[in-house]
Structures are given as C-alpha cells and as structure tokens.
Design a protein around this motif. Structure first.
Motif, mmCIF file in Angstrom:
data_model
loop_
_atom_site.group_PDB
_atom_site.id
_atom_site.type_symbol
_atom_site.label_atom_id
_atom_site.label_comp_id
_atom_site.label_asym_id
_atom_site.label_seq_id
_atom_site.Cartn_x
_atom_site.Cartn_y
_atom_site.Cartn_z
ATOM 1 N N ALA A 274 31.267 46.627 52.223
ATOM 2 C CA ALA A 274 31.836 45.363 51.743
ATOM 3 C C ALA A 274 33.245 45.620 51.241
ATOM 4 N N SER A 275 34.183 44.796 51.675
ATOM 5 C CA SER A 275 35.581 44.893 51.236
ATOM 6 C C SER A 275 36.006 43.532 50.718
ATOM 7 N N PHE A 276 36.455 43.472 49.484
ATOM 8 C CA PHE A 276 36.829 42.180 48.912
ATOM 9 C C PHE A 276 37.811 42.379 47.767
ATOM 10 N N CYS A 277 38.485 41.296 47.416
ATOM 11 C CA CYS A 277 39.461 41.315 46.326
ATOM 12 C C CYS A 277 39.001 40.355 45.241
ATOM 13 N N PHE A 278 38.827 40.867 44.043
ATOM 14 C CA PHE A 278 38.439 40.066 42.884
ATOM 15 C C PHE A 278 39.716 39.617 42.167
ATOM 16 N N VAL A 279 39.877 38.318 42.003
ATOM 17 C CA VAL A 279 41.070 37.757 41.361
ATOM 18 C C VAL A 279 40.662 37.087 40.059
ATOM 19 N N ARG A 280 41.375 37.379 38.982
ATOM 20 C CA ARG A 280 41.047 36.814 37.672
ATOM 21 C C ARG A 280 42.281 36.129 37.099
ATOM 22 N N GLU A 281 42.103 34.886 36.696
ATOM 23 C CA GLU A 281 43.218 34.110 36.167
ATOM 24 C C GLU A 281 43.601 34.535 34.747
ATOM 25 N N ASP A 343 53.454 35.708 39.649
ATOM 26 C CA ASP A 343 51.990 35.723 39.716
ATOM 27 C C ASP A 343 51.458 36.832 38.803
ATOM 28 N N ARG A 344 50.855 36.435 37.695
ATOM 29 C CA ARG A 344 50.364 37.427 36.729
ATOM 30 C C ARG A 344 48.842 37.508 36.699
ATOM 31 N N ARG A 345 48.204 37.108 37.768
ATOM 32 C CA ARG A 345 46.753 37.241 37.849
ATOM 33 C C ARG A 345 46.366 38.695 38.109
ATOM 34 N N SER A 346 45.232 39.094 37.534
ATOM 35 C CA SER A 346 44.683 40.415 37.833
ATOM 36 C C SER A 346 44.040 40.365 39.215
#
Length: 385
Positions: A274-281, A343-346
C-alpha cells in the motif's frame, strides 16, 4: 581550524549523495552501468557493486589501490562489497580524504538482483557513521519489460524494489512481440504505477534517455536551501492514484477474484503493498509527533517499507520538520529553515506491506487522542502551581 579556512574542497563535498540501483536478476542493471560509465561525467562517481567478477563491466581497470577499490579507465572508482557495507563506505570516504584514491562527489550502489533495498536505506538512516558522511539521493529500480510481469508475480523482492523506488527504468521493450508490444508495455507501466504511484517511470529506449542523468539524480537534501520537498513527496500522484483506484474498483473489480483474473493481473505480492499520502490540516504537537514515530516503529516495524514527510509542528510554526525512515528505523528529525510555499499542511507518505491506509489512519487518530489528553493533563497540572 575554522569553517572558512577548511577551504573549497570540504564545502563542495558535504554528505555525498548515494544512488541505490536495484532490480531483479537480468533486469539490465549492468547494461545501465556500462552505458553510464562510458561517459566522462561519471569520473567523480564511486560505484559500489556486489561480486565484482560476476558484474561484467566493460571497462579496463587501470590501478588498484587495494583488494576492493579499483579505478576504471575514465577515473570512476569501482568498489566490491565483500563484507559490511558500512565498513566499505567508511573506508572509501577516508581513503578519499587521505588522497589515496581519486576524489569523488557521489556514490552509486548496485544491489544484488535478489536484494531487498530496504536494509541499505536503513543503513544510511540509522548508522551514525554513514549518516555523518553520506545521504540518500535516489532509489532506482530496473525492470525487464519481457520478464518483469512474471518476476513480479513470483518474487516479493521484486515488488519491494519497485515500491521503494524514486525512479523506475523499464528495459528491453524492443524485445516484446511486435504485435502486442504496446499493449504489454502499457499494462506493465500501469501495474508499476499501482505499486508505486509517485515514482518517475522512464524507458531505456526512449528518445533522449540519459543513463548518467538518471544515476546522478541527487534526490532531496534537507540541508540545501534549494531542496524541493514537494517534488520529493509528490503528494499529487497519490491523490490521483487514489481517485483512479476508486473508479477502477467501482467499475471493474466485481467478481474478479472468483476466476483468478484479478490475482493474475495485479499479482498477489502487489496487493500486499500500500502506498499513500496522509495529509493533515492542523499542526501536530511535538508530543503527538513523538508518539507517532514511536508507534510506527513498534507497530509496523519491518512492514513499514518507507516513510517520508514534511510536518507542521505546533511548537515550531515557521520551521517544518522532515522525517524519513525505512522499516523499523527512522532518521532523526531534520528541520527546514522555512516553508517552501504557503501550503503548511503536514504530509506523510507511507509505503507499507500488509497494512492498509485505514489501519495507519486509525493509529494516528488514537495517538491524537492520547496526545490531547496528555496536553490537557499537563495544562491542568501547570494551572495548580
């Protein structure tokens, strides 16, 4: 000696970038190396290979500084790894500093065809000797267009090589049957993209392909002011991949497992990756980040093939943190001087084996709640004083 008086040479060679060249047996790694080593631009590159006698480089050795370090006719160093990689690279570095061998500014490591590149990544991320002398530049996986699909079906190592790559080079397209060459090439590229959405796929027979440019890809350097963290993470590729997979699963996947078509087309080993990107605001508190990194190492362990990300740490709003790791080993946090844009999201990229995105997100949600309770308890305790 001051930093100024150390001179140009030391300033020009900080943490030499290391390219890891991987790929299954017969994929064409040696052909790629020979193609690159004919170019004088490789003269300041050290090539580290396994079992020198079996590699078959087309270049005459001019001098031998010891039993393992040899100089090719174009000035490029070629080293054999008879033992520990850490010891070999440490000796290579100090031989350069002592002027016992020609100068070099980058390293290419060719892994054996059956090797999993993750332990090599681990070495650079965790060993203090290597971490102080070198940095990971790029991982390149070579895939044979003719035998690649069967190799991916039958060997989990080949799938892991693809999953960990920053660049994927497809070779031997000209050997595909003419009547189905395009269809088979397209199917292979689609399959590789499913395993690794963010890697750059190139073809060895493409017009303008340059083996030297590929092998000298410097990758992401957090110490460089010009480092492009967005390109390194390539979050957009994961978003596009997730959208495509949702549409594909909804429209085409029903019933495939019953007759085996789905397993044959995508491969049992492929489906384990599984390959994915977790984005957090919202910013992440330092304590929550520490809990996350500890939990990744303890819970996912060797199933976390690779992780890399840029983190908005609540206590350091103007300086993003950079994380990267392989399997159960995570490198110490690096800090950028400033955000690359507005863009300052993690954003954290995960490449896992045997873990789905939902499982990782559930773990992060639990850690968020734990960190929140810890912060609240600390605030109450401070209020009592």
């Amino acid at each position: 000696m001051t930093a100024t008086s150390r001179g140009h040479r030391e300033q020009a060679l900080p943490h030499a970038p290391v390219t890891i060249l991987t790929g299954f047996l017969g994929s064409g790694k040696t052909t790629l190396l020979n193609r690159a080593l004919s170019d004088p631009k490789m003269s300041r590159t050290a090539v580290v290979i396994n079992e020198f006698g079996e590699v078959g480089l087309d270049h005459k050795l001019v001098t031998t500084s010891d039993d393992a370090i040899m100089v090719l006719e174009n000035g490029c160093l070629c080293c054999t790894v008879f033992g520990d990689l850490v010891a070999t690279l440490n000796r290579l570095y100090h031989a350069r500093e002592a002027k016992e061998i020609p100068d070099f500014e980058r390293v290419v490591i060719e892994t054996s065809g059956l090797a999993d590149p993750a332990p090599v990544l681990q070495a650079f991320l965790s060993d203090p000797t290597l971490a102080g002398l070198y940095r990971i530049g790029a991982v390149i996986a070579v895939v044979d267009a003719v035998n690649g699909p069967a190799t991916l079906d039958n060997h989990s190592e080949a799938v892991r090589q693809i999953a960990l790559a920053d660049h994927i080079l497809i070779t031997k397209r000209d050997l595909l049957p003419a009547d189905r060459a395009q269809a088979e090439a397209d199917a292979l590229a689609t399959r590789l993209r499913r395993i690794n959405p963010a890697a750059r796929i190139v073809w060895s027979d493409a017009s303008g392909f340059d083996a030297v440019t590929l092998l000298q890809a410097s990758g992401f350097d957090p110490e460089s002011a010009s480092a492009d963290v967005r390109a390194w993470l390539n979050e957009a590729a994961y978003a596009e991949h997730a959208h495509h997979d949702h549409a594909h699963d909804h429209d085409h996947d029903h019933g495939h497992d019953h007759d085996g078509d789905h397993v044959h087309h995508h491969g049992l080993h492929d489906r384990d990756i599984a390959s994915f990107c977790f984005v957090r605001e919202q910013p992440i508190a330092r304590e929550a980040l520490r809990l996350l990194l500890d939990s990744l190492q303890q819970n996912l362990g060797p199933n976390l093939l690779r992780v890399k990300g840029i983190i908005h740490v609540a206590e350091e709003p103007e300086r993003p943190a950079v994380i990267q790791g392989a399997q159960h080993l995570l490198h110490n946090l690096a800090w950028l001087d400033r955000w690359p844009d507005d863009d300052r999201r993690s954003k954290i990229v995960f490449i896992t084996q045997g873990y789905e995105r939902a499982e990782v997100e559930d773990m992060i949600a639990v850690l968020d709640r734990v960190a929140a309770r810890t912060a609240a308890a600390r605030a109450r305790a401070q209020g009592l004083h």
